[in-house]
Every structure is written in C-alpha cells, then in structure tokens.
Design a protein around this motif. Structure first.
Motif, mmCIF file in Angstrom:
data_model
loop_
_atom_site.group_PDB
_atom_site.id
_atom_site.type_symbol
_atom_site.label_atom_id
_atom_site.label_comp_id
_atom_site.label_asym_id
_atom_site.label_seq_id
_atom_site.Cartn_x
_atom_site.Cartn_y
_atom_site.Cartn_z
ATOM 1 N N THR A 58 -7.089 2.862 -11.575
ATOM 2 C CA THR A 58 -6.708 1.505 -11.952
ATOM 3 C C THR A 58 -7.121 1.190 -13.382
ATOM 4 O O THR A 58 -6.372 0.564 -14.149
ATOM 5 C CB THR A 58 -7.346 0.493 -10.990
ATOM 6 O OG1 THR A 58 -6.925 0.779 -9.651
ATOM 7 C CG2 THR A 58 -6.930 -0.927 -11.345
ATOM 8 N N THR B 292 -5.707 1.269 -4.771
ATOM 9 C CA THR B 292 -5.156 1.489 -6.111
ATOM 10 C C THR B 292 -3.945 0.594 -6.357
ATOM 11 O O THR B 292 -3.813 -0.020 -7.431
ATOM 12 C CB THR B 292 -4.761 2.961 -6.287
ATOM 13 O OG1 THR B 292 -5.858 3.802 -5.920
ATOM 14 C CG2 THR B 292 -4.373 3.254 -7.726
ATOM 15 N N THR C 264 -3.544 -2.185 -9.453
ATOM 16 C CA THR C 264 -2.444 -2.083 -10.422
ATOM 17 C C THR C 264 -1.411 -3.183 -10.204
ATOM 18 O O THR C 264 -0.788 -3.658 -11.162
ATOM 19 C CB THR C 264 -1.769 -0.702 -10.334
ATOM 20 O OG1 THR C 264 -1.300 -0.478 -8.988
ATOM 21 C CG2 THR C 264 -2.747 0.405 -10.709
#
Length: 273
Positions: free
Chosen positions: A108, A200, A204
């Motif tokens: 990230t 993740t 993001t």
C-alpha cells in the motif's frame, strides 16, 4: 450516469443526449433507460461482490468492464471504486487475524508512487484506449492465475508490484492481477490470501478515492449510480461468505476465471462497437 462536462475527445455527450441529460436529440423512453442502467449497475455490483467475497479477488475485474458497457469507462472506474471499498473494508476487518499486515502495508505504501500516473491516464486517455487497457488487464489476470505463474516477491519485487498497483488503482480500478500473482507466489492458503489481499485493497482503495475526489471525478452522476448500487454490497457479501465455506476453492476460482473471460469479452465487444 455519465460525467458532465464531458472530457475532450470523448463520446459521452452523445450518451448524455441519448438519455435526455444534455440539450439535443433526446432518446426514446429516457426515464426507462435510466432505470435500466441503475438496475444493471446494481446487478453488476452484486455479482462482483460475490466473486470478491468467495475468492478474495475479482470485484473490479468483474464490475469495471461490465459497468463500462453500461455507462462509460471513466464512470465505471469510479463507481466500482466507490461501491467496492465497502466489501474490502468488511473483509479486511472480519479477517484481520489472518492477514499478513506487514506485506499489505508495504504494498500500500509503495502504491502511492504509482497513483499520480494512474490519475493522469484516467483523466486524459481517450475512452477507447481506456477500455482497451481495462480489457487487457482482465485478460492478463486470467492468464496469470490460470497459468499458475509465480513472480519474485522480495522487497524490490513487492515494491515494484506496489507501484503498479497504485497506477492501476487510479487508471482502471483493476489492480488485482499483480497482487494475485504476488500473494500466490508467497504460498498463502485461501483464508490468508483473502484476508491479505482485502487489507491491501482497502488501503489502495481509500487512496484511489482520495485521488478521484482531488481530480474532480466524484461528480453527481457517478455518486447517484454508486448510491443505487451500494445495497448490493452487503447482499453480495452475505451470499459470497456462505459460498466461501461450502464451495471447493479450486472450483470456484475456475468459475471466477471463466466469468472474467466473459467480462473481458464484453469490454472488447464494446471497444469493437
């Protein structure tokens, strides 16, 4: 359901006139067409959420190409991001005990480096090129997963993957392929895989939404479409979570891959048209 004003060189003005949202030639049964688009978005989000809940990936890979056929590529990317963040946050929180947080945070963090490039592509790439990139990423994911490909997952490898994930998050919303290949290479079991990739995606995804807001992509039409489709997320999560504990993971992964081929086919058909 289409952005206003239209980006230079795009065809969205024609689409807006077709449903009576811009002056000019109104299309037939304007209200009915708008309702159909909204219901279609709901069904697409439901399908994508089920795939995500069961396999840990596939949400944007299913929703973006199909939404692009219903609205336009830019709106599809943003609507998918707005609706998908809920399911990834739910998965990340519920499965937090199984996530490899150090890996998720590392990817990230490096994704921030690729985010600006992706935002530029989303804002300025012609719609046909954006549709082609979306279809290509989906097909690439199918090839990676089906071939059981493995990639280097050291610090440098994960850093490069993070940069690519950041660019794909903003440009196409389909940032799953490099993560699927990387986490598969790390040998994660199905539950660890699902938890880590959800963590993740959550990070993001939040970064991507901040970028969309900063560049003016979160306009009223996109927000309205996302709001209508949003109730499909908890329903899809409930259905997908039940399937996760009952279906053979290998079988379902194959089903997801077949579905992704169909999704890419829709994108390519729209491009050809």
């Amino acid at each position: 359901m289409w952005p206003t004003p239209c980006p230079p060189g795009s065809r969205c003005g024609e689409d807006l006139r077709a449903v009576g949202l811009l002056p000019g030639r109104p299309g037939p049964d304007q209200a009915d067409r708008v309702v159909v688009v909204l219901l279609t978005a709901f069904g697409i989000v439901l399908l994508g959420t089920v795939a995500q809940a069961v396999s840990g990936f596939g949400y944007a890979l299913v929703t973006v190409p199909l939404l692009a056929a219903a609205v336009d590529p830019r709106s599809a990317v943003v609507v998918s991001a707005l609706t998908g963040i809920g399911s990834t946050l739910i998965t990340a929180v519920r499965e937090r005990a199984f996530a490899r947080w150090r890996v998720a945070l590392a990817v990230t963090a490096t994704a921030l480096l690729g985010l600006p490039a992706g935002l530029l592509v989303l804002a300025y790439a012609p719609e046909r090129l954006l549709s082609a990139v979306i279809a290509g990423v989906v097909l690439g994911c199918v090839a990676l997963v089906w071939s059981d490909a493995r990639i280097r997952t050291g610090r440098v490898g994960l850093g490069a993957i993070g940069v690519l994930v950041g660019a794909l998050t903003a440009a196409t919303g389909t940032n799953g392929p490099p993560l699927v290949a990387a986490f598969h290479s790390l040998g994660y079991d199905p539950r660890t895989f699902r938890a880590t990739i959800a963590a993740t995606f959550a990070g993001t995804g939040l970064m991507g939404l901040a970028g969309f807001a900063a560049t003016g992509q979160l306009h009223a039409d996109v927000l309205r479409t996302a709001l209508v489709a949003l109730p499909a997320v908890p329903l899809g999560w409930w259905l997908g979570n039940r399937l996760f504990h009952r279906l053979d993971p290998v079988l379902f992964r194959r089903l997801v891959l077949v579905g992704l081929l169909g999704s890419a086919g829709v994108a390519l058909a729209g491009l050809a048209g």
